[in-house]
Structures are given as structure tokens and as C-alpha cells.
Scaffold this motif. Structure first.
Motif, short mmCIF file in Angstrom:
data_model
loop_
_atom_site.label_atom_id
_atom_site.label_comp_id
_atom_site.label_asym_id
_atom_site.label_seq_id
_atom_site.Cartn_x
_atom_site.Cartn_y
_atom_site.Cartn_z
N ILE A 4 0.88 -1.16 0.07
CA ILE A 4 0.05 0.02 0.02
C ILE A 4 0.98 1.28 0.11
CG2 ILE A 4 -0.39 -0.30 2.49
CD1 ILE A 4 -3.19 1.03 1.99
N TYR A 33 -9.57 2.48 3.50
CA TYR A 33 -9.60 3.61 4.63
C TYR A 33 -8.94 4.90 4.57
CZ TYR A 33 -11.49 -0.66 6.71
OH TYR A 33 -12.05 -2.13 6.64
N TYR A 35 -7.60 7.94 7.35
CA TYR A 35 -7.50 8.27 8.72
C TYR A 35 -6.75 9.59 8.59
CZ TYR A 35 -8.75 3.79 10.14
OH TYR A 35 -9.48 2.41 10.48
N TYR A 48 -14.51 5.80 4.61
CA TYR A 48 -14.08 4.26 4.14
C TYR A 48 -14.94 3.71 3.11
CZ TYR A 48 -18.05 2.88 7.03
OH TYR A 48 -19.53 2.80 7.33
N GLN A 50 -16.19 -0.26 1.32
CA GLN A 50 -15.86 -1.55 1.30
C GLN A 50 -15.84 -2.35 -0.16
OE1 GLN A 50 -15.19 -2.92 4.08
NE2 GLN A 50 -16.24 -1.81 5.82
N LEU A 90 -3.15 9.03 6.91
CA LEU A 90 -2.83 7.83 6.76
C LEU A 90 -3.93 7.08 5.91
CD1 LEU A 90 -1.59 6.67 10.20
CD2 LEU A 90 -0.16 6.57 7.95
N PRO A 97 -15.19 -7.31 5.44
CA PRO A 97 -15.92 -8.21 6.47
C PRO A 97 -16.62 -9.04 5.70
CG PRO A 97 -16.14 -5.53 6.66
CD PRO A 97 -15.48 -5.92 5.25
N TYR A 100 -13.11 -9.23 11.62
CA TYR A 100 -12.11 -7.86 11.55
C TYR A 100 -10.85 -8.65 11.04
CZ TYR A 100 -15.22 -4.73 12.54
OH TYR A 100 -16.44 -3.85 12.45
N ASN A 101 -10.37 -8.27 9.71
CA ASN A 101 -9.20 -8.39 9.38
C ASN A 101 -8.12 -7.36 9.51
OD1 ASN A 101 -9.54 -11.02 7.70
ND2 ASN A 101 -11.25 -9.78 7.07
N GLU A 102 -6.85 -7.74 9.50
CA GLU A 102 -5.67 -6.77 9.85
C GLU A 102 -5.95 -5.66 8.91
OE1 GLU A 102 -1.90 -8.47 9.77
OE2 GLU A 102 -0.85 -6.71 9.77
N GLN A 103 -5.95 -4.26 9.26
CA GLN A 103 -5.44 -3.24 8.23
C GLN A 103 -4.15 -3.06 8.21
OE1 GLN A 103 -7.83 0.20 9.11
NE2 GLN A 103 -9.70 -0.97 9.48
N PHE A 105 -1.28 -0.10 6.70
CA PHE A 105 -1.36 0.94 6.43
C PHE A 105 -0.33 1.61 5.42
CE2 PHE A 105 -4.07 2.98 9.63
CZ PHE A 105 -4.27 1.82 10.21
N GLY A 106 -0.55 2.49 4.77
CA GLY A 106 0.63 3.25 4.01
C GLY A 106 1.58 4.16 4.99
#
Lengths: 114, 108
Positions: A4, A33, A35, A48, A50, A90, A97, A100-103, A105-106
Motif C-alpha cells: 500500500i 480507509y 484516517y 471508508y 468496502q 494515513l 468483513p 475483522y481483518n488486519e488493516q 497502513f501506508g
């Protein structure tokens, strides 16, 4: 790293200008997503998505807009309506879903309004 | 509404001492909890999640539903543990809810 990516790393904007932050992922993740990270505030969710062509407002969506035309890309536009846009942004992605899967990050984009 | 509280902005301990980073949450359903870590000049990454019940880099965290807590612990701190730590809660179809973070400093 990889997986990412966000660009640019640093961005300067004059007041009154719109600016677009790029986020791309090659992890085949459905969910993406945005943030905002401010000192002492943690991470707050802006928008976000999906699935392609669908996105939802997060907790602090005012003054921001997004699009999701491709699975790999989720650009964020910071508009002139955002009153305090200077922050670290971020982008993250995850499998869709349920559960909950790991997010992932960039590296982030630091936006400064001059 | 879901909420995550990390009461300590800054935690400083000596190398070799035990570490406990506190996290409390508020959520009416069945929570899924995570700890993320951000080392200096690196991106935010997952440290551990409660459903895996793993120990990562010597850290463990137990979900206590009675106390609505998910504290992160390590018996002997190492200098490379210095970082920002975020507790996060997943409970809906949207993104995670993050706490405000704790800056952990391990002194030599």
C-alpha cells in the motif's frame, strides 16, 4: 514495504485550494480507509469504502471527499471547506468483513497549509 | 458509541523493567481488539489481536470483558520497544476506532 503506497510524502497547499492525496494498494483488498492523525488525538476515520463505487463517511468527513472507481485506488481530496487541514493522513486497506481483518497502513502523507 | 481510552500519553520505563500499556474500551457488542505499533520513521503496523492469543515480540494482551480492558504487557522491556502504541477496537462495518496512543520510552 510495498503493498500500500501513498503519494506524495509531503504536500503543501495554499489556503483556499483543493488538494488530492493518492492511495494505491496491490493487496487485492476490498476495503480501504482514510484516517487523519494529529498529535495527542490518535487516528480518526475520515472515509471508508468496502467495495468499488461505494464509500461511507467516517467520524470527521466534513471538508473531505473521496472516490473509489478502481479496487486498487482510493484518493482523498481535501477541500477548501476543511477548516484545519494541516495533519498527517494515513490510508489503510483490509480484506472485506465479516470479521475483522488486519488493516495494512501506508506510509502517510503530511499535508501543510501555508 | 464505541470508544477506546488509553490513559497514558507517555510511559517511560527502564530497560529490563516490566511494561504495561493500558487500554479500556466501551462497546455494547462482541468486541474485536488490536494493538498497533508505530516505530520511529516506520509505518503503523499490527502488533497483535486478541483472537489470535499470540505473544509477539514478547508482548501479550488479554481481553478482560468484565473490566472492558485489553492491556498490553511485556515482562522485560527492551530499548527497541520504544514506539507509539495504539489500541484499536473493531465493532462495526466501518474502520477501527483507535485510542489516542501511548508513547513508550525505554530508558537504557
Amino acid at each position: 514495504d510495498g503493498g500500500i503506497t501513498q503519494s506524495p510524502k509531503y504536500l503543501f497547499r495554499k489556503e483556499g485550494q483543493n488538494v488530492t492525496l493518492s492511495c494505491e494498494q496491490n493487496l487485492n483488498h476490498d476495503a480501504m480507509y482514510w484516517y487523519r492523525q494529529d498529535p495527542g488525538q490518535g487516528l480518526r476515520l475520515i472515509y471508508y469504502s468496502q467495495i468499488v463505487n461505494d464509500f461511507q463517511k467516517g467520524d470527521i468527513a466534513e471538508g473531505y471527499s473521496v472516490s473509489r472507481e478502481k479496487k486498487e485506488s482510493f484518493p482523498l481530496t481535501v477541500t477548501s471547506a476543511q477548516k484545519n487541514p494541516t495533519a498527517f493522513y494515513l490510508c489503510a486497506s483490509s480484506k472485506a468483513p465479516p470479521g475483522y481483518n488486519e488493516q495494512f497502513f501506508g506510509p502517510g502523507t503530511r499535508l501543510t497549509v501555508l | 458509541a464505541q470508544r477506546v481510552t488509553q490513559p497514558e500519553k507517555l510511559l517511560s520505563v527502564f530497560k529490563g523493567a516490566p511494561v504495561e500499556l493500558k487500554c479500556n474500551y466501551s462497546y455494547s457488542g462482541s468486541p474485536e481488539l488490536f494493538w498497533y505499533v508505530q516505530y520511529s520513521r516506520q509505518r503503523l503496523q499490527l502488533l497483535l489481536r486478541h483472537i489470535s492469543r499470540e505473544s509477539i515480540k514478547g508482548f501479550t494482551a488479554d481481553l478482560n470483558k468484565g473490566e472492558t480492558s485489553f492491556h498490553l504487557k511485556k515482562p522485560f522491556a527492551q530499548e527497541e520497544d520504544s514506539a507509539m502504541y495504539y489500541c484499536a477496537l473493531g465493532g462495526g462495518a466501518d474502520g477501527l476506532t483507535f485510542g489516542k496512543g501511548t508513547h513508550l520510552i525505554i530508558q537504557p
